[in-house]
Design a protein around this motif. Sequence first.
Motif, PDB file in Angstrom:
ATOM      1  N   MET A 195      13.182 -40.003  25.139  1.00 28.62           N
ATOM      2  CA  MET A 195      12.002 -39.969  26.006  1.00 28.62           C
ATOM      3  C   MET A 195      12.109 -38.975  27.162  1.00 28.62           C
ATOM      4  O   MET A 195      11.091 -38.573  27.725  1.00 28.62           O
ATOM      5  CB  MET A 195      11.708 -41.372  26.560  1.00 28.62           C
ATOM      6  N   ASN A 196      13.322 -38.539  27.492  1.00 27.72           N
ATOM      7  CA  ASN A 196      13.471 -37.607  28.615  1.00 27.72           C
ATOM      8  C   ASN A 196      13.460 -36.142  28.191  1.00 27.72           C
ATOM      9  O   ASN A 196      13.647 -35.254  29.015  1.00 27.72           O
ATOM     10  CB  ASN A 196      14.767 -37.904  29.383  1.00 27.72           C
ATOM     11  N   ASN A 197      13.236 -35.881  26.921  1.00 28.02           N
ATOM     12  CA  ASN A 197      13.186 -34.507  26.422  1.00 28.02           C
ATOM     13  C   ASN A 197      11.775 -34.226  25.914  1.00 28.02           C
ATOM     14  O   ASN A 197      11.325 -34.824  24.938  1.00 28.02           O
ATOM     15  CB  ASN A 197      14.208 -34.315  25.299  1.00 28.02           C
ATOM     16  N   SER A 198      11.078 -33.321  26.573  1.00 28.70           N
ATOM     17  CA  SER A 198       9.681 -33.039  26.230  1.00 28.70           C
ATOM     18  C   SER A 198       9.521 -32.425  24.841  1.00 28.70           C
ATOM     19  O   SER A 198       8.424 -32.460  24.271  1.00 28.70           O
ATOM     20  CB  SER A 198       9.055 -32.109  27.270  1.00 28.70           C
ATOM     21  N   LYS A 199      10.606 -31.879  24.297  1.00 29.75           N
ATOM     22  CA  LYS A 199      10.533 -31.298  22.955  1.00 29.75           C
ATOM     23  C   LYS A 199      10.743 -32.332  21.856  1.00 29.75           C
ATOM     24  O   LYS A 199      10.568 -32.022  20.684  1.00 29.75           O
ATOM     25  CB  LYS A 199      11.576 -30.183  22.790  1.00 29.75           C
ATOM     26  N   PHE A 200      11.137 -33.534  22.233  1.00 35.02           N
ATOM     27  CA  PHE A 200      11.407 -34.572  21.249  1.00 35.02           C
ATOM     28  C   PHE A 200      10.240 -35.550  21.154  1.00 35.02           C
ATOM     29  O   PHE A 200       9.558 -35.824  22.145  1.00 35.02           O
ATOM     30  CB  PHE A 200      12.672 -35.359  21.607  1.00 35.02           C
ATOM     31  N   GLY A 201      10.031 -36.068  19.973  1.00 42.16           N
ATOM     32  CA  GLY A 201       9.043 -37.114  19.757  1.00 42.16           C
ATOM     33  C   GLY A 201       9.570 -38.061  18.693  1.00 42.16           C
ATOM     34  O   GLY A 201      10.569 -37.787  18.029  1.00 42.16           O
ATOM     35  N   VAL A 202       8.904 -39.185  18.529  1.00 47.58           N
ATOM     36  CA  VAL A 202       9.304 -40.183  17.534  1.00 47.58           C
ATOM     37  C   VAL A 202       8.082 -40.603  16.737  1.00 47.58           C
ATOM     38  O   VAL A 202       7.008 -40.834  17.309  1.00 47.58           O
ATOM     39  CB  VAL A 202       9.946 -41.422  18.200  1.00 47.58           C
ATOM     40  N   SER A 203       8.227 -40.691  15.431  1.00 46.15           N
ATOM     41  CA  SER A 203       7.124 -41.094  14.560  1.00 46.15           C
ATOM     42  C   SER A 203       7.452 -42.404  13.851  1.00 46.15           C
ATOM     43  O   SER A 203       8.571 -42.603  13.384  1.00 46.15           O
ATOM     44  CB  SER A 203       6.847 -40.002  13.522  1.00 46.15           C
ATOM     45  N   ARG A 204       6.451 -43.264  13.739  1.00 41.52           N
ATOM     46  CA  ARG A 204       6.576 -44.534  13.018  1.00 41.52           C
ATOM     47  C   ARG A 204       6.187 -44.382  11.550  1.00 41.52           C
ATOM     48  O   ARG A 204       6.020 -45.385  10.841  1.00 41.52           O
ATOM     49  CB  ARG A 204       5.667 -45.586  13.642  1.00 41.52           C
ATOM     50  N   LEU A 205       6.013 -43.168  11.096  1.00 42.10           N
ATOM     51  CA  LEU A 205       5.453 -42.909   9.776  1.00 42.10           C
ATOM     52  C   LEU A 205       6.118 -43.728   8.669  1.00 42.10           C
ATOM     53  O   LEU A 205       5.445 -44.434   7.914  1.00 42.10           O
ATOM     54  CB  LEU A 205       5.559 -41.415   9.460  1.00 42.10           C
ATOM     55  N   GLU A 206       7.431 -43.650   8.557  1.00 43.60           N
ATOM     56  CA  GLU A 206       8.112 -44.331   7.462  1.00 43.60           C
ATOM     57  C   GLU A 206       8.139 -45.837   7.665  1.00 43.60           C
ATOM     58  O   GLU A 206       8.053 -46.606   6.697  1.00 43.60           O
ATOM     59  CB  GLU A 206       9.527 -43.776   7.286  1.00 43.60           C
ATOM     60  N   ILE A 207       8.244 -46.271   8.912  1.00 40.30           N
ATOM     61  CA  ILE A 207       8.249 -47.707   9.195  1.00 40.30           C
ATOM     62  C   ILE A 207       6.914 -48.338   8.819  1.00 40.30           C
ATOM     63  O   ILE A 207       6.850 -49.379   8.157  1.00 40.30           O
ATOM     64  CB  ILE A 207       8.562 -47.959  10.681  1.00 40.30           C
ATOM     65  N   ASP A 208       5.818 -47.698   9.216  1.00 42.34           N
ATOM     66  CA  ASP A 208       4.493 -48.255   8.934  1.00 42.34           C
ATOM     67  C   ASP A 208       4.116 -48.120   7.464  1.00 42.34           C
ATOM     68  O   ASP A 208       3.338 -48.929   6.946  1.00 42.34           O
ATOM     69  CB  ASP A 208       3.440 -47.564   9.798  1.00 42.34           C
ATOM     70  N   ARG A 209       4.653 -47.116   6.790  1.00 40.32           N
ATOM     71  CA  ARG A 209       4.341 -46.918   5.376  1.00 40.32           C
ATOM     72  C   ARG A 209       5.001 -47.992   4.518  1.00 40.32           C
ATOM     73  O   ARG A 209       4.448 -48.427   3.507  1.00 40.32           O
ATOM     74  CB  ARG A 209       4.820 -45.533   4.930  1.00 40.32           C
ATOM     75  N   GLY A 210       6.185 -48.435   4.933  1.00 38.94           N
ATOM     76  CA  GLY A 210       6.889 -49.462   4.175  1.00 38.94           C
ATOM     77  C   GLY A 210       7.460 -48.926   2.877  1.00 38.94           C
ATOM     78  O   GLY A 210       7.325 -47.753   2.545  1.00 38.94           O
ATOM     79  N   GLY A 211       8.093 -49.798   2.121  1.00 38.43           N
ATOM     80  CA  GLY A 211       8.708 -49.380   0.869  1.00 38.43           C
ATOM     81  C   GLY A 211       9.924 -48.517   1.119  1.00 38.43           C
ATOM     82  O   GLY A 211      10.383 -48.362   2.254  1.00 38.43           O
ATOM     83  N   LEU A 212      10.469 -47.936   0.056  1.00 36.35           N
ATOM     84  CA  LEU A 212      11.607 -47.044   0.204  1.00 36.35           C
ATOM     85  C   LEU A 212      11.180 -45.754   0.901  1.00 36.35           C
ATOM     86  O   LEU A 212      10.082 -45.246   0.669  1.00 36.35           O
ATOM     87  CB  LEU A 212      12.213 -46.721  -1.170  1.00 36.35           C
ATOM     88  N   SER A 213      12.040 -45.234   1.763  1.00 39.68           N
ATOM     89  CA  SER A 213      11.709 -44.063   2.576  1.00 39.68           C
ATOM     90  C   SER A 213      12.220 -42.793   1.899  1.00 39.68           C
ATOM     91  O   SER A 213      13.409 -42.468   1.999  1.00 39.68           O
ATOM     92  CB  SER A 213      12.321 -44.203   3.977  1.00 39.68           C
TER      93      SER A 213
END
Length: 208
Positions: free
Chosen positions: A74-92
């Motif tokens: 959270m302290n690095n403006s170039k970094f972000g986090v996505s919930r894509l695989e978590i919300d999609r479910g199933g095998l990643s």
Amino acid sequence: MLDDLIEDNIDRLGIMGGTFDPIHNGHLVTAEAAAYQYELDKVVFVPSANPPHKTEQKITDAEDRYIMTILATMNNSKFGVSRLEIDRGGLSYTIDTVQTFKEMLDNVDLYFITGADAILEIFTWKKAEQLLQECKFIAATRPGYSLSKLEEGIYEEYKEKIFQLKIPGLAISSTDIRNRVKIGRPIKYQLPNTVEAYIKKRKLYKEE
């Protein structure tokens, strides 16, 4: 998160997938080095929901791993986090994640950041040849480690899609951190203080 990226009007995006159980300073150093060396506008960390290569292994709840990843970045403006695989479910599967990013972010160059060991096993991944057409790869190598095997056999066709990233030899691993917590050994300076505090608060890794 993907909507934010679209608004940012970025040209070069790094995707860093992983279990992040827990995320540690080695992950962060690799992402920062990749962003600098390959002029990435942003690096998005994508915690996996159910990694196919760890189906027999106990994995910490996805929400805990997601929160730890946010705390670490959270302290690095170039970094972000996505919930894509978590919300999609199933095998990643990486191919599914990359295709989703491509569909939502037109004309953005995608760079998937991973370890050199993983790159040398990439043809065991789902739809590996298609994946190598969809994005470029940044392979993080340790001092003294070489990707010379990429010049052999089937890799010859794709070696221009795979770039090396030399990083300091940080002997840090998520497995070691979990084991240290389990037996009461210190983990300070191996991961961000915020993540260490979260692990203690949630009493993670006390029992495997």
